[in-house]
Design a protein around this motif. Structure first.
Motif, mmCIF file in Angstrom:
data_model
loop_
_atom_site.group_PDB
_atom_site.id
_atom_site.type_symbol
_atom_site.label_atom_id
_atom_site.label_comp_id
_atom_site.label_asym_id
_atom_site.label_seq_id
_atom_site.Cartn_x
_atom_site.Cartn_y
_atom_site.Cartn_z
ATOM 1 N N PHE A 1 -4.254 -78.462 -22.193
ATOM 2 C CA PHE A 1 -3.705 -78.593 -20.844
ATOM 3 C C PHE A 1 -4.741 -78.197 -19.799
ATOM 4 O O PHE A 1 -4.912 -78.871 -18.773
ATOM 5 N N ALA A 2 -5.476 -77.093 -20.041
ATOM 6 C CA ALA A 2 -6.501 -76.661 -19.104
ATOM 7 C C ALA A 2 -7.632 -77.684 -18.998
ATOM 8 O O ALA A 2 -8.149 -77.959 -17.905
ATOM 9 N N ALA A 3 -8.024 -78.269 -20.142
ATOM 10 C CA ALA A 3 -9.062 -79.295 -20.124
ATOM 11 C C ALA A 3 -8.620 -80.514 -19.327
ATOM 12 O O ALA A 3 -9.411 -81.113 -18.587
ATOM 13 N N LEU A 4 -7.350 -80.869 -19.451
ATOM 14 C CA LEU A 4 -6.821 -81.999 -18.695
ATOM 15 C C LEU A 4 -6.880 -81.731 -17.203
ATOM 16 O O LEU A 4 -7.299 -82.585 -16.413
ATOM 17 N N VAL A 5 -6.458 -80.537 -16.796
ATOM 18 C CA VAL A 5 -6.498 -80.175 -15.370
ATOM 19 C C VAL A 5 -7.929 -80.185 -14.851
ATOM 20 O O VAL A 5 -8.214 -80.676 -13.748
ATOM 21 N N LEU A 6 -8.868 -79.653 -15.646
ATOM 22 C CA LEU A 6 -10.271 -79.632 -15.228
ATOM 23 C C LEU A 6 -10.819 -81.048 -15.073
ATOM 24 O O LEU A 6 -11.574 -81.333 -14.126
ATOM 25 N N CYS A 7 -10.454 -81.931 -15.989
ATOM 26 C CA CYS A 7 -10.916 -83.323 -15.889
ATOM 27 C C CYS A 7 -10.412 -83.978 -14.609
ATOM 28 O O CYS A 7 -11.161 -84.682 -13.914
ATOM 29 N N ILE A 8 -9.168 -83.710 -14.273
ATOM 30 C CA ILE A 8 -8.606 -84.295 -13.047
ATOM 31 C C ILE A 8 -9.317 -83.740 -11.822
ATOM 32 O O ILE A 8 -9.677 -84.467 -10.890
ATOM 33 N N LEU A 9 -9.538 -82.424 -11.805
ATOM 34 C CA LEU A 9 -10.189 -81.810 -10.651
ATOM 35 C C LEU A 9 -11.650 -82.237 -10.523
ATOM 36 O O LEU A 9 -12.181 -82.350 -9.420
ATOM 37 N N LEU A 10 -12.306 -82.480 -11.671
ATOM 38 C CA LEU A 10 -13.711 -82.874 -11.628
ATOM 39 C C LEU A 10 -13.879 -84.331 -11.211
ATOM 40 O O LEU A 10 -14.737 -84.665 -10.385
ATOM 41 N N PHE A 11 -13.062 -85.205 -11.782
ATOM 42 C CA PHE A 11 -13.254 -86.635 -11.555
ATOM 43 C C PHE A 11 -12.374 -87.194 -10.443
ATOM 44 O O PHE A 11 -12.677 -88.247 -9.893
ATOM 45 N N GLN B 1 0.877 -89.280 -30.721
ATOM 46 C CA GLN B 1 1.288 -90.214 -29.681
ATOM 47 C C GLN B 1 1.157 -89.613 -28.296
ATOM 48 O O GLN B 1 0.712 -90.280 -27.360
ATOM 49 N N VAL B 2 1.550 -88.351 -28.155
ATOM 50 C CA VAL B 2 1.458 -87.693 -26.850
ATOM 51 C C VAL B 2 0.002 -87.611 -26.394
ATOM 52 O O VAL B 2 -0.333 -87.928 -25.243
ATOM 53 N N LEU B 3 -0.882 -87.178 -27.296
ATOM 54 C CA LEU B 3 -2.295 -87.074 -26.941
ATOM 55 C C LEU B 3 -2.894 -88.457 -26.674
ATOM 56 O O LEU B 3 -3.732 -88.611 -25.774
ATOM 57 N N SER B 4 -2.462 -89.474 -27.411
ATOM 58 C CA SER B 4 -2.951 -90.835 -27.186
ATOM 59 C C SER B 4 -2.529 -91.345 -25.808
ATOM 60 O O SER B 4 -3.314 -91.982 -25.098
ATOM 61 N N LEU B 5 -1.290 -91.060 -25.434
ATOM 62 C CA LEU B 5 -0.820 -91.459 -24.104
ATOM 63 C C LEU B 5 -1.577 -90.718 -23.006
ATOM 64 O O LEU B 5 -1.872 -91.280 -21.946
ATOM 65 N N LEU B 6 -1.903 -89.450 -23.270
ATOM 66 C CA LEU B 6 -2.696 -88.684 -22.299
ATOM 67 C C LEU B 6 -4.064 -89.331 -22.085
ATOM 68 O O LEU B 6 -4.518 -89.504 -20.946
ATOM 69 N N VAL B 7 -4.707 -89.671 -23.180
ATOM 70 C CA VAL B 7 -6.010 -90.323 -23.084
ATOM 71 C C VAL B 7 -5.890 -91.652 -22.355
ATOM 72 O O VAL B 7 -6.728 -92.011 -21.520
ATOM 73 N N ALA B 8 -4.816 -92.408 -22.655
ATOM 74 C CA ALA B 8 -4.609 -93.695 -21.996
ATOM 75 C C ALA B 8 -4.434 -93.522 -20.491
ATOM 76 O O ALA B 8 -4.970 -94.303 -19.691
ATOM 77 N N PHE B 9 -3.689 -92.472 -20.079
ATOM 78 C CA PHE B 9 -3.508 -92.205 -18.660
ATOM 79 C C PHE B 9 -4.843 -91.869 -17.999
ATOM 80 O O PHE B 9 -5.155 -92.366 -16.909
ATOM 81 N N ILE C 1 2.867 -84.389 -16.152
ATOM 82 C CA ILE C 1 1.769 -83.687 -16.811
ATOM 83 C C ILE C 1 2.054 -82.197 -16.923
ATOM 84 O O ILE C 1 1.880 -81.578 -17.980
ATOM 85 N N VAL C 2 2.524 -81.590 -15.835
ATOM 86 C CA VAL C 2 2.695 -80.134 -15.788
ATOM 87 C C VAL C 2 3.938 -79.680 -16.555
ATOM 88 O O VAL C 2 3.926 -78.617 -17.196
ATOM 89 N N LEU C 3 5.012 -80.460 -16.501
ATOM 90 C CA LEU C 3 6.277 -80.032 -17.107
ATOM 91 C C LEU C 3 6.482 -80.568 -18.520
ATOM 92 O O LEU C 3 6.993 -79.852 -19.391
#
Length: 401
Positions: free
Chosen positions: A367-377, A46-54, A348-350
């Motif tokens: 977590f690192a992949a998520l941060v990279l995606c945000i910084l890239l896109f 569920q947590v990963l699904s919500l991350l993808v949804a965000f 996201i961070v906490l």
């Protein structure tokens, strides 16, 4: 000159413009529902699904016409959106009123987002790089610990004194910062955080490396740490702290937003944009940086005091560089100067690292992949905000005022 008939206008955009407040309510509600479910969920799927949804939602808002339209509507009705968000946060707290961990996460996110409002005032508005945010956060907690342990001070006064002490120490730190430029100024704040941590660890008056205990917050005889029911409902004692943290965030948000839109905000933006031009036109660089540092660190200190009272203790470890970089990452990921972006980034961070503890081997990777995606896109942050840049007026006039 030809005009486009209304009948061929995009059907997906017209309703948005016709019912803007409904769009705001739906958008803000979906964000808070997702955030509440993420803080409450114990399932890794569920947590990963919500991350993808965000991620999909923010990509949709950034890459599609309808998404940009929704973002623009929310920006145009910012005051209404803020009110809906406040109601949404209180609704999340009321919905999970018996869940200790969920309410703890909610209060923690609100308090760190409040501290980031103070840091945004320094970095985004005045251009001061403060790498000692966690140190001032801890100073607020230690001030609350000393006052509640050795003095019979009302706890509202404890919060006020914590803000004053933290702001005053920030002004003292600013004196050497004003004599430096660029990364050297950042190094001064880093050194202050390291020095404070070492001082607290060797000082037995403040409990040494074990830290100090802090009494829970109480207001007019109402002890937040002993709350077990509200009317006919059984509740977690964290519900009171969650409501207090949300209220503190609302107060800090309103204060700094009013400062931003006043002549004080214009002066701070001028100092950030071009110190030389600001001094030529009679603005005192030291005075306005001092204002930003004083108010910003006072907000951080009050948030730290409430955080210490909620947890019941404070240790020197919280003043480390890693914790300060955590706060800066919230500001950068959320969008420089965007207070609601700090809330999303704080989740996201906490929250995400805590929720992914069951898969320790891959937690940092995800977590690192998520941060990279945000910084890239979205390199300007999750919820980017355009800052006032007063130098554009000078450029438009060929360098003449």
């Amino acid at each position: 000159m030809s005009t486009i008939p209304a009948s061929v206008a995009p059907l997906s955009v017209a309703p948005l413009q016709r019912y803007p407040r409904l769009v705001v309510v739906i958008t803000v509600s979906l964000l808070f529902i997702g955030g509440g479910l993420m803080m409450h969920s114990e399932s890794q799927v569920q947590v990963l699904s919500l991350l993808v949804a965000f991620l999909v939602a923010f990509a949709f808002a950034d890459r599609t016409r309808v998404g940009r339209e929704v973002s623009a509507i929310c920006g145009d009705h910012g005051g209404f959106a803020n009110g809906v968000a406040l109601i949404g946060a209180l609704t999340v707290a009321a919905t999970f009123r018996e869940e200790h961990y969920t309410l703890l996460m909610l209060a923690t996110v609100a308090l760190f987002a409040t501290a980031c409002i103070g840091l945004n005032l320094q970095l985004a508005f005045a251009g001061i790089a403060n790498f000692a945010g966690a140190a001032f956060f801890v100073i607020g907690s230690y001030t609350a610990a000393v006052l509640t342990t050795y003095f019979a001070v009302p706890h509202l006064a404890v919060l006020l004194v914590s803000g004053i002490v933290t702001g005053a120490l920030g002004v003292i730190l600013l004196l050497p910062v004003l004599r430096t430029r660029g990364h050297y100024a950042a190094l001064v704040t880093i050194a202050f955080g390291l020095l404070l941590r070492s001082l607290l660890e060797v000082n037995d008056t403040f409990g040494g490396p074990q830290g100090m205990k802090i009494k829970g917050f109480s207001l007019f005889g109402f002890d937040f740490s002993r709350t077990t029911s509200v009317g006919p409902w059984d509740v977690s004692f964290y519900l009171s702290y969650a409501a207090l943290a949300i209220g503190l965030f609302a107060l800090a948000f309103t204060l700094v937003r009013r400062l931003e839109r006043s002549w004080i905000g214009i002066a701070l933006d001028t100092v950030r944009s071009d110190e030389t031009a600001a001094s030529v036109f009679g603005l005192s660089i030291a005075r306005w940086k001092m204002v930003a540092f004083l108010i910003g660190n006072a907000i951080v200190g009050v948030a730290g005091a409430v955080y210490g009272m909620m947890n019941g203790f404070v240790t020197p470890n919280g003043a480390g560089l890693g914790e300060s970089l955590l706060m800066l990452s919230i500001i950068v990921l959320g969008g420089l100067g965007n207070f609601w972006g700090a809330v999303v980034a704080a989740i996201i961070v906490l929250v995400i690292p805590e929720k992914l503890q069951a898969i320790q081997e891959y937690r940092l990777l995800i977590f690192a992949a998520l941060v990279l995606c945000i910084l890239l896109f979205r390199p300007s942050g999750i919820l980017p905000r355009s800052l006032r840049n007063l130098s554009q007026f000078s450029d438009a006039n060929g360098g003449r005022p």
